[in-house]
Design a protein around this motif. Sequence first.
Motif, PDB file in Angstrom:
ATOM      1  N   ILE A  12       0.696  -1.515   0.344  1.00 23.01           N
ATOM      2  CA  ILE A  12      -0.095   0.038  -0.071  1.00 23.01           C
ATOM      3  C   ILE A  12       0.719   1.503   0.135  1.00 23.01           C
ATOM      4  O   ILE A  12       0.750   2.038  -1.111  1.00 23.01           O
ATOM      5  N   ALA A  13       1.940   1.090   0.938  1.00 26.23           N
ATOM      6  CA  ALA A  13       2.989   2.597   0.815  1.00 26.23           C
ATOM      7  C   ALA A  13       3.146   2.583  -0.049  1.00 26.23           C
ATOM      8  O   ALA A  13       3.898   3.316  -0.962  1.00 26.23           O
ATOM      9  N   LYS A  14       3.907   1.605  -0.864  1.00 25.76           N
ATOM     10  CA  LYS A  14       4.169   1.671  -2.581  1.00 25.76           C
ATOM     11  C   LYS A  14       4.258   2.504  -3.012  1.00 25.76           C
ATOM     12  O   LYS A  14       4.203   3.360  -4.494  1.00 25.76           O
ATOM     13  N   PHE A  15       1.775   2.212  -3.357  1.00 27.89           N
ATOM     14  CA  PHE A  15       1.455   2.227  -4.176  1.00 27.89           C
ATOM     15  C   PHE A  15       1.378   3.935  -4.471  1.00 27.89           C
ATOM     16  O   PHE A  15       1.290   4.686  -4.850  1.00 27.89           O
ATOM     17  N   ILE A  16       1.233   4.430  -3.067  1.00 24.49           N
ATOM     18  CA  ILE A  16       0.534   5.207  -2.348  1.00 24.49           C
ATOM     19  C   ILE A  16       2.182   6.564  -3.318  1.00 24.49           C
ATOM     20  O   ILE A  16       1.932   7.416  -3.765  1.00 24.49           O
ATOM     21  N   ALA A  17       3.388   5.734  -2.654  1.00 24.80           N
ATOM     22  CA  ALA A  17       4.310   6.577  -3.119  1.00 24.80           C
ATOM     23  C   ALA A  17       4.477   6.895  -4.445  1.00 24.80           C
ATOM     24  O   ALA A  17       5.381   7.779  -5.130  1.00 24.80           O
ATOM     25  N   GLY A  18       4.421   6.196  -4.789  1.00 27.24           N
ATOM     26  CA  GLY A  18       4.043   5.799  -6.464  1.00 27.24           C
ATOM     27  C   GLY A  18       3.446   6.891  -7.652  1.00 27.24           C
ATOM     28  O   GLY A  18       2.887   7.753  -8.491  1.00 27.24           O
ATOM     29  N   ILE A  19       2.216   7.645  -6.140  1.00 27.48           N
ATOM     30  CA  ILE A  19       0.843   8.033  -6.623  1.00 27.48           C
ATOM     31  C   ILE A  19       2.647  10.059  -5.646  1.00 27.48           C
ATOM     32  O   ILE A  19       1.956  10.925  -7.123  1.00 27.48           O
ATOM     33  N   ARG A  20       2.840   9.941  -4.763  1.00 29.63           N
ATOM     34  CA  ARG A  20       3.029  11.243  -4.351  1.00 29.63           C
ATOM     35  C   ARG A  20       3.592  10.478  -3.061  1.00 29.63           C
ATOM     36  O   ARG A  20       2.906  10.582  -2.748  1.00 29.63           O
ATOM     37  N   SER A  21       5.241  10.843  -2.780  1.00 34.08           N
ATOM     38  CA  SER A  21       5.105  10.435  -1.565  1.00 34.08           C
ATOM     39  C   SER A  21       4.959  11.330   0.088  1.00 34.08           C
ATOM     40  O   SER A  21       5.229  10.809   0.784  1.00 34.08           O
ATOM     41  N   SER A  22       4.770  12.565  -0.525  1.00 32.93           N
ATOM     42  CA  SER A  22       4.616  13.058   0.196  1.00 32.93           C
ATOM     43  C   SER A  22       2.871  13.582   0.893  1.00 32.93           C
ATOM     44  O   SER A  22       2.182  14.189   1.878  1.00 32.93           O
TER      45      SER A  22
END
Length: 254
Positions: free
Chosen positions: A183-193
């Motif tokens: 999930i964290a990788k998925f979110i970071a793929g959109i924007r890590s902030s």
Amino acid sequence: MTSIYHITYYTYDNSIYIFFQGCNFQCKGCILKQLIWDCHLNNENQHALQAVKDLRKLSLSEFKDIIKGFDVKKAILGGGEPTIDKELPDIINVLNALGVKTRLLTNGYLINEDFIKKLEEAGLSSICISIKAYDDDIHQFYTGKSNKPVLNNFKILDKSQIELMAESVLIPELIEYNEIKRIAKFIAGIRSSIPYRIDAFIPINDASWRAPSLEEVIKASKIAKRYLKKVHYIYNKTKIKGEVINIYPKIKAR
Ligand code: SF4
């Protein structure tokens, strides 16, 4: 008529929590199967609320009148699933007109482009999408629905004017470290902030899963921090500051 059946007030930050009835998911560990009232209320209030037999939902004008009686700076719209309430944009509009900042907590399933436009027009300040699982089989097993619309809507939301955040519930032996990592990788793929919160699972009577320990929650947060800049967690025993007051439905205890 709205789906709002319960409202509480938090004195430490002048916020209200608005509870909407009903949901389009059927999460196996949903806390509402056990407790439909705000769990932060004291025992006296809980007891009085449990005696309420008839859940009466508020009309928009009743809701407005109640809110005007309090010094409200922030409103959390949750429940339940607020997005199944057709009056949600009007509710946000009312709060916005009163100068109240709004945060929508949602499973994200219905937040498509048209819906986002309506929420923007109503003046929604921020939205927190609950990403239950990255693996679609796990998601379908736990919620009864595919996560594809949720993940897709999350991507679209990041292009909107609404401040975006996410949360997941850490459930030992179901939504574990590997799921949190994905999930964290998925979110970071959109924007890590994008801010990400990990909540500790609270077991309900017939749930098959235990609560994670504080150490497990911290470990999950550290894993998410490898990918995301803003990660925090809520553990069951996190204390609430100030007083929590029941403002709807009316009961005798305070
Ligand atoms: S999305 Fe939330 S309210 Fe709906 S069933 Fe799942 S945990 Fe309960």
